[in-house]
Design a protein around this motif. Structure first.
Motif, PDB file in Angstrom:
ATOM      1  N   SER A  42    -118.534  74.443 -31.723  1.00  0.00           N
ATOM      2  CA  SER A  42    -118.702  73.660 -30.500  1.00  0.00           C
ATOM      3  C   SER A  42    -117.993  72.319 -30.603  1.00  0.00           C
ATOM      4  O   SER A  42    -117.311  71.893 -29.663  1.00  0.00           O
ATOM      5  N   ASP A  43    -118.147  71.635 -31.734  1.00  0.00           N
ATOM      6  CA  ASP A  43    -117.486  70.342 -31.913  1.00  0.00           C
ATOM      7  C   ASP A  43    -115.974  70.484 -31.853  1.00  0.00           C
ATOM      8  O   ASP A  43    -115.275  69.618 -31.297  1.00  0.00           O
ATOM      9  N   LEU A  44    -115.448  71.560 -32.421  1.00  0.00           N
ATOM     10  CA  LEU A  44    -114.000  71.752 -32.411  1.00  0.00           C
ATOM     11  C   LEU A  44    -113.471  71.894 -30.995  1.00  0.00           C
ATOM     12  O   LEU A  44    -112.516  71.208 -30.604  1.00  0.00           O
ATOM     13  N   PHE A  45    -114.083  72.763 -30.201  1.00  0.00           N
ATOM     14  CA  PHE A  45    -113.576  72.970 -28.845  1.00  0.00           C
ATOM     15  C   PHE A  45    -113.803  71.747 -27.966  1.00  0.00           C
ATOM     16  O   PHE A  45    -112.999  71.469 -27.070  1.00  0.00           O
ATOM     17  N   ASP A  46    -114.888  70.982 -28.217  1.00  0.00           N
ATOM     18  CA  ASP A  46    -115.077  69.724 -27.493  1.00  0.00           C
ATOM     19  C   ASP A  46    -113.967  68.743 -27.834  1.00  0.00           C
ATOM     20  O   ASP A  46    -113.430  68.061 -26.943  1.00  0.00           O
ATOM     21  N   GLU A  94    -122.547  86.904 -35.688  1.00  0.00           N
ATOM     22  CA  GLU A  94    -123.127  86.788 -34.347  1.00  0.00           C
ATOM     23  C   GLU A  94    -123.163  85.337 -33.891  1.00  0.00           C
ATOM     24  O   GLU A  94    -122.904  85.037 -32.719  1.00  0.00           O
ATOM     25  N   VAL A  95    -123.464  84.424 -34.810  1.00  0.00           N
ATOM     26  CA  VAL A  95    -123.452  82.998 -34.472  1.00  0.00           C
ATOM     27  C   VAL A  95    -122.057  82.574 -34.020  1.00  0.00           C
ATOM     28  O   VAL A  95    -121.893  81.864 -33.012  1.00  0.00           O
ATOM     29  N   ALA A  96    -121.036  83.006 -34.767  1.00  0.00           N
ATOM     30  CA  ALA A  96    -119.660  82.631 -34.434  1.00  0.00           C
ATOM     31  C   ALA A  96    -119.254  83.190 -33.075  1.00  0.00           C
ATOM     32  O   ALA A  96    -118.659  82.480 -32.251  1.00  0.00           O
ATOM     33  N   VAL A  97    -119.559  84.452 -32.809  1.00  0.00           N
ATOM     34  CA  VAL A  97    -119.183  85.077 -31.536  1.00  0.00           C
ATOM     35  C   VAL A  97    -119.863  84.362 -30.363  1.00  0.00           C
ATOM     36  O   VAL A  97    -119.228  84.075 -29.335  1.00  0.00           O
ATOM     37  N   GLN A  98    -121.150  84.065 -30.511  1.00  0.00           N
ATOM     38  CA  GLN A  98    -121.870  83.406 -29.427  1.00  0.00           C
ATOM     39  C   GLN A  98    -121.285  82.038 -29.110  1.00  0.00           C
ATOM     40  O   GLN A  98    -121.139  81.662 -27.941  1.00  0.00           O
ATOM     41  N   GLU A  99    -120.928  81.272 -30.137  1.00  0.00           N
ATOM     42  CA  GLU A  99    -120.361  79.946 -29.899  1.00  0.00           C
ATOM     43  C   GLU A  99    -118.966  80.037 -29.294  1.00  0.00           C
ATOM     44  O   GLU A  99    -118.588  79.211 -28.449  1.00  0.00           O
ATOM     45  N   GLU A 125    -114.364  70.142 -48.374  1.00  0.00           N
ATOM     46  CA  GLU A 125    -114.434  68.714 -48.052  1.00  0.00           C
ATOM     47  C   GLU A 125    -113.174  67.953 -48.443  1.00  0.00           C
ATOM     48  O   GLU A 125    -112.713  67.079 -47.713  1.00  0.00           O
ATOM     49  N   ASN A 126    -112.611  68.246 -49.588  1.00  0.00           N
ATOM     50  CA  ASN A 126    -111.458  67.484 -50.077  1.00  0.00           C
ATOM     51  C   ASN A 126    -110.142  68.247 -49.936  1.00  0.00           C
ATOM     52  O   ASN A 126    -109.167  67.916 -50.610  1.00  0.00           O
ATOM     53  N   SER A 127    -110.128  69.265 -49.090  1.00  0.00           N
ATOM     54  CA  SER A 127    -108.913  70.058 -48.931  1.00  0.00           C
ATOM     55  C   SER A 127    -107.873  69.291 -48.125  1.00  0.00           C
ATOM     56  O   SER A 127    -108.199  68.641 -47.124  1.00  0.00           O
ATOM     57  N   LYS A 128    -106.624  69.375 -48.543  1.00  0.00           N
ATOM     58  CA  LYS A 128    -105.540  68.687 -47.859  1.00  0.00           C
ATOM     59  C   LYS A 128    -104.980  69.564 -46.738  1.00  0.00           C
ATOM     60  O   LYS A 128    -105.060  70.787 -46.780  1.00  0.00           O
ATOM     61  N   ASP A 129    -104.409  68.875 -45.726  1.00  0.00           N
ATOM     62  CA  ASP A 129    -103.761  69.537 -44.590  1.00  0.00           C
ATOM     63  C   ASP A 129    -104.715  70.435 -43.819  1.00  0.00           C
ATOM     64  O   ASP A 129    -104.304  71.422 -43.207  1.00  0.00           O
ATOM     65  N   ILE A 130    -106.011  70.108 -43.870  1.00  0.00           N
ATOM     66  CA  ILE A 130    -107.011  70.921 -43.175  1.00  0.00           C
ATOM     67  C   ILE A 130    -107.953  69.994 -42.415  1.00  0.00           C
ATOM     68  O   ILE A 130    -108.432  68.995 -42.956  1.00  0.00           O
ATOM     69  N   TYR A 131    -108.208  70.325 -41.143  1.00  0.00           N
ATOM     70  CA  TYR A 131    -109.259  69.665 -40.379  1.00  0.00           C
ATOM     71  C   TYR A 131    -110.512  70.534 -40.495  1.00  0.00           C
ATOM     72  O   TYR A 131    -110.450  71.753 -40.323  1.00  0.00           O
ATOM     73  N   THR A 132    -111.637  69.903 -40.774  1.00  0.00           N
ATOM     74  CA  THR A 132    -112.876  70.661 -40.988  1.00  0.00           C
ATOM     75  C   THR A 132    -113.947  70.202 -40.010  1.00  0.00           C
ATOM     76  O   THR A 132    -114.806  69.390 -40.338  1.00  0.00           O
ATOM     77  N   PRO A 133    -113.903  70.686 -38.766  1.00  0.00           N
ATOM     78  CA  PRO A 133    -114.968  70.355 -37.802  1.00  0.00           C
ATOM     79  C   PRO A 133    -116.314  70.856 -38.306  1.00  0.00           C
ATOM     80  O   PRO A 133    -116.401  71.822 -39.069  1.00  0.00           O
ATOM     81  N   THR A 134    -117.358  70.197 -37.858  1.00  0.00           N
ATOM     82  CA  THR A 134    -118.696  70.572 -38.328  1.00  0.00           C
ATOM     83  C   THR A 134    -119.192  71.861 -37.698  1.00  0.00           C
ATOM     84  O   THR A 134    -120.055  72.536 -38.261  1.00  0.00           O
ATOM     85  N   SER A 135    -118.659  72.206 -36.523  1.00  0.00           N
ATOM     86  CA  SER A 135    -119.102  73.430 -35.857  1.00  0.00           C
ATOM     87  C   SER A 135    -118.021  73.887 -34.888  1.00  0.00           C
ATOM     88  O   SER A 135    -117.078  73.149 -34.572  1.00  0.00           O
ATOM     89  N   ASN A 194    -101.430  73.121 -37.281  1.00  0.00           N
ATOM     90  CA  ASN A 194    -102.668  72.344 -37.259  1.00  0.00           C
ATOM     91  C   ASN A 194    -103.792  73.275 -37.697  1.00  0.00           C
ATOM     92  O   ASN A 194    -104.209  74.154 -36.936  1.00  0.00           O
ATOM     93  N   ASN A 195    -104.266  73.123 -38.920  1.00  0.00           N
ATOM     94  CA  ASN A 195    -105.245  74.034 -39.501  1.00  0.00           C
ATOM     95  C   ASN A 195    -106.657  73.501 -39.284  1.00  0.00           C
ATOM     96  O   ASN A 195    -107.008  72.434 -39.790  1.00  0.00           O
ATOM     97  N   TYR A 196    -107.440  74.248 -38.533  1.00  0.00           N
ATOM     98  CA  TYR A 196    -108.848  73.910 -38.313  1.00  0.00           C
ATOM     99  C   TYR A 196    -109.688  74.969 -39.025  1.00  0.00           C
ATOM    100  O   TYR A 196    -109.708  76.133 -38.608  1.00  0.00           O
ATOM    101  N   TYR A 197    -110.365  74.587 -40.102  1.00  0.00           N
ATOM    102  CA  TYR A 197    -111.199  75.511 -40.874  1.00  0.00           C
ATOM    103  C   TYR A 197    -112.660  75.197 -40.589  1.00  0.00           C
ATOM    104  O   TYR A 197    -113.134  74.101 -40.901  1.00  0.00           O
ATOM    105  N   ILE A 198    -113.345  76.161 -40.001  1.00  0.00           N
ATOM    106  CA  ILE A 198    -114.770  75.996 -39.687  1.00  0.00           C
ATOM    107  C   ILE A 198    -115.561  76.888 -40.622  1.00  0.00           C
ATOM    108  O   ILE A 198    -115.473  78.111 -40.563  1.00  0.00           O
ATOM    109  N   GLN A 199    -116.331  76.288 -41.499  1.00  0.00           N
ATOM    110  CA  GLN A 199    -117.092  77.033 -42.507  1.00  0.00           C
ATOM    111  C   GLN A 199    -118.517  77.243 -42.028  1.00  0.00           C
ATOM    112  O   GLN A 199    -119.242  76.281 -41.759  1.00  0.00           O
TER     113      GLN A 199
END
Length: 638
Positions: free
Chosen positions: A600-604, A110-115, A588-598, A201-206
Motif C-alpha cells: 500500500s505504501d509503495l503504490f501511494d 493471499e495478503v499480497a494479492v489482496q493489497e 535493510e542495507n541493500s544497495k540500489d534497492i527501495y524497500t517500502p514498508t508495504s 528502479n528496484n522496489y523490493y517489498i518483503q
C-alpha cells in the motif's frame, strides 16, 4: 509551473487592446476657458482627475481578471519532472511454496494479492509475472480474477532470474522510467548475494510471516540397519526446536502406523516404520503443522520387485555366477556357445560372455543390436582368444585389445566414485587383501576403469551397458572369485540393466523408470491419478520401456503407470523440500534497492510521484475576486 494547454496563453496578447483604447481616450484636444468661468474650471478639473483614476483602476482590474481567466483555461499545475516521462511497471509476485507461511490467519500470497487488487491502479498498463505465469501488457482490472485464483508453485525463481526476465519484458526505450516491483518473502536458497539491476528502479517489498515456524517431512529411505524392504526410515526437520511431533503412515486409506518423532529440543528427527510384507504399498506419510502445507505429506510406493533376466553364454563352464544371481531377484539361465539359441538374446536384460575362445560373427551382430536396445553386456575373456576376433565386438565400445601379458599383477585400485560401487563401501578401503591375476590383456580404451592393477592398467572397465574384464576369472589364472569384491561387482552390473523403482521421485528432477513390458506394440504408457493424466517421455526397447520424468507430473501424489486397462507400476512423486527452510534475506542495507514498508505504501508513493497539483481553480477564484473588485470600484468610487 507547467500548463496543460500552454497554447491558450497566446490570448494574453489580447490584453493589449484595452490598453491601447485607454491610451487613445487620453489624447483629446485641450480647451481654454474664459475668465469668468475660472472657478468652475477648477471644479471640473478635479472631477476629471477623479474619473481618470477610476478608469486606470478599472483597466488594471479588468486586465487582471482576463489574465486570471486565460491562465485558468491553460490549466496550470505543479509536478515533478518525472511526470512527463513514459513509465513502465513490471510486478513480480512470488507464489512459491514458502509464501504459504501465515500472516495472522492468511497466507502471505493471499495478503499480497489482496493489497495489489485494492491499492494498485486498476486501469494503468502493467506487466505482472509469477514463478509460472506471465501477464503481459495488461491491467489489474483485467487480471483480477486470475490473481484471486492464483495457485502456489513448486518453482521459485532466483533473484537474478527475476531481474533478467523483467529486463526482457521492458521495452528498449532509453527515455522511459522502468519500475520493477518484487513482492516476495525473499527466502534464502542458493543465492549468495542480492544483485539488482542499476538500470531499473528496484522496489523490493518483503512480506514476513507472523511466526517463523515449520515442520517438514524431508525424505524417506529403506533402513540400512535392517537390509530389508519392509522397514523405512523417515527424516523430518523443523525451523524451531521441538520436543516431538506425531506422524501417521497410510497404505492407501488404511492407517498402518502412528508414532511420534522425537526432536528432543533440536531441529531434526527420524522415525523407523515397519511396512506390511505384502508386495504392493501405496504409502502416504502425514503430519499436522500450522506452517507450510506442501511439506506436510509425503508419498511413496513399493511394487513387486521385477526379476532381472540374465543369460550366461559360456565357453568354460563355471558355477559361481548362479550363486550370485539367485532366483529371488534374477531369472538366470546359461547356455554353451555351441548350443546357444539366438532367439533368447532379445528377451534378456544382461548377457555374460564367460571365457569364450571365439565370437561368431552372428553373435557379434546380435550383441551389438542388444546393447543398442539398452541391454547390458559383460565380457570375461578366455586365456586363449583370437585378439582380432574379439576386437570386432569390442571396437563397438571404444576398446581395442593389444596383446596378452603373462606377468602377475595385483588388483590394488578401486574407483569408489563409479556408480557400481556407490553404495558398496561406507568408507574408502586401502588395506584390503589384494586379488591377483597371472595373465591379462593390455588394451586401449576410452572407458573408465572400475578396478585397476598396481601398474594402473585396468582389470575391469566400462560403464552402464558394457563391462570388460581384462583377465580370465578361472581359478587357475586368478583368485578374484575368492575376493569379496566379486559379489557386489557382478550383482550391481546385473541389477543395473533393469533399474528398480525408487521409493519415491522428486518433481522437477530428471527421473527415469524402467518398465519391463513386452507386446504393447506402438501404444504408449501413461501415468495417472484420480484427477490428472500425463504422457511422459518414453523410449521403447526390446523388452522394456524407459520412462523419463522431467516436466511431468506437476503435482505430488501417487500415480499409476498404465497402458489402456493394464496397470504396471505405482509411483510416488513429491515436491522438492528446498523451501521448507524458512530463512530470509535482510534488505535493510541493500544497495540500489527501495524497500517500502508495504504494498500500500509503495503504490501511494508512486501515485504521489505521478500526481499533479492543479492550480486552475485558484485562478478562477482570482478572476471572481477581480470581478467583485470591479463592481466595488464602479459602485463606491465617485
Amino acid at each position: 509551473m507547467h500548463f496543460k494547454h500552454p497554447e491558450i496563453l497566446w490570448g494574453l496578447f489580447l490584453l493589449l487592446i484595452p490598453i491601447l483604447i485607454h491610451l487613445l481616450q487620453l489624447r483629446r484636444f485641450k480647451k481654454t476657458a474664459f475668465t469668468n468661468v475660472k472657478m468652475l474650471q477648477q471644479v471640473v478639473a478635479e472631477s476629471q482627475k477623479s474619473r481618470s483614476l477610476k478608469k486606470w483602476l478599472l483597466l488594471f482590474t479588468r486586465m487582471l481578471l482576463f489574465t486570471a481567466l486565460i491562465i485558468a483555461f491553460a490549466q496550470p499545475f505543479f509536478a515533478k519532472n518525472t511526470v512527463f516521462k513514459n513509465k513502465e511497471t513490471i510486478i513480480y509476485l512470488d507464489n512459491s511454496f514458502s509464501m504459504q507461511a501465515k500472516k495472522g490467519n492468511t497466507s502471505l500470497l493471499e495478503v499480497a494479492v489482496q493489497e495489489i487488487v485494492k491499492k494498485a491502479p486498476k486501469n494503468a498498463p502493467i506487466t505482472l509475472f509469477t514463478n509460472n505465469n506471465t501477464f503481459s501488457n495488461t491491467t489489474i482490472a483485467a487480471i483480477q480474477n486470475d490473481l484471486l485464483s492464483l495457485n502456489f508453485s513448486q518453482n521459485q525463481l532466483p533473484l537474478e532470474a527475476i531481474t533478467l526476465k523483467a529486463t526482457s519484458l521492458f521495452s528498449t526505450a532509453s527515455n522511459s522510467i522502468k519500475n520493477l516491483i518484487v513482492i516476495s518473502d525473499f527466502q534464502k536458497n542458493n543465492e549468495t548475494s542480492l544483485k539488482p539491476s542499476k538500470e531499473l528502479n528496484n522496489y523490493y517489498i518483503q512480506l514476513a510471516p507472523s511466526k517463523v515456524e515449520n515442520i517438514a517431512i524431508d525424505s524417506i529411505f529403506y533402513s540400512p540397519e535392517s537390509n530389508e524392504t519392509t522397514t523405512i526410515k523417515i527424516k523430518l526437520s523443523a525451523s524451531q526446536d521441538l520436543e516431538n511431533q506425531p506422524i501417521s503412515v497410510y497404505n492407501g486409506d488404511q492407517l498402518i502406523a502412528k508414532t511420534a518423532a522425537e526432536f528432543n529440543n533440536t531441529k531434526s528427527a527420524s522415525v523407523t516404520i515397519s511396512l506390511p510384507e505384502n508386495d504392493l504399498i501405496l504409502g502416504k506419510i502425514q503430519l499436522e503443522d500450522t506452517g507450510l502445507n506442501y511439506d506436510n505429506q509425503f508419498f511413496f510406493s513399493r511394487n513387486k520387485k521385477e526379476k532381472v533376466r540374465i543369460l550366461e553364454i559360456y565357453g568354460v563352464e563355471t558355477g559361481y555366477l548362479e550363486r550370485i544371481y539367485t532366483a529371488e531377484e534374477f531369472e538366470y539361465q546359461k547356455n554353451s556357445i555351441a548350443q546357444l539359441n539366438y532367439s533368447l538374446i532379445e528377451s534378456q536384460h544382461t548377457i555374460i560372455l564367460n571365457e569364450l575362445e571365439a565370437l561368431p560373427e552372428a553373435l557379434v551382430q546380435a550383441l551389438h543390436l542388444f546393447t543398442q536396445q539398452g541391454g547390458t553386456l559383460i565380457v570375461i575373456p578366455n586365456d586363449d582368444i583370437t585378439i582380432a576376433n574379439y576386437n570386432t565386438l569390442l571396437n563397438n565400445f571404444g576398446v581395442r585389445l593389444n596383446q596378452k601379458i603373462t606377468t602377475s599383477q595385483e588388483i590394488t585400485h578401486i574407483n569408489f566414485d563409479h556408480p557400481i560401487y556407490s553404495n558398496v563401501f561406507d568408507q574408502k578401503v586401502n588395506n584390503f587383501q589384494y586379488p591377483e591375476v597371472k595373465t591379462y590383456y593390455s588394451l586401449d580404451a576410452k572407458q573408465s576403469p572400475l578396478l585397476s592393477y598396481a601398474s594402473n592398467e585396468p582389470f575391469l572397465l566400462g560403464k552402464r551397458g558394457f563391462y570388460f574384464f581384462t583377465s580370465p576369472l578361472s581359478s587357475e589364472l586368478s583368485n578374484f572369485k575368492n575376493s569379496p569384491l566379486i559379489v557386489p561387482t557382478l550383482y550391481n552390473m546385473g541389477v543395473e540393466s533393469l533399474k528398480q523403482q525408487e521409493l519415491y521421485y522428486t518433481i522437477g528432477k530428471n527421473n527415469s523408470v524402467t518398465i519391463a513390458v513386452e507386446g504393447i506394440n506402438d501404444d504408449v504408457l501413461k501415468i495417472s491419478n484420480a484427477t490428472n493424466e500425463y504422457i511422459p517421455q518414453q523410449q521403447s526397447l526390446n523388452n522394456k520401456i524407459v520412462l523419463n520424468f522431467n516436466e511431468v507430473p506437476s503435482e505430488d501424489g501417487l500415480f499409476t503407470v498404465k497402458n489402456k486397462e493394464t496397470n504396471f507400476k505405482h509411483l510416488g512423486f513429491n515436491y522438492p523440500r528446498t523451501e521448507s527452510n524458512l530463512t530470509y534475506w535482510n534488505l535493510e542495507n541493500s544497495k540500489d534497492i527501495y524497500t517500502p514498508t508495504s504494498i500500500s505504501d509503495l503504490f501511494d508513493t508512486l501515485e504521489k510521484d505521478d500526481s499533479k497539483n492543479e492550480l486552475w481553480k485558484w485562478f478562477v477564484i482570482l478572476a471572481l475576486l477581480f470581478g467583485l473588485i470591479e463592481i466595488g470600484i464602479q459602485k463606491y468610487l465617485k
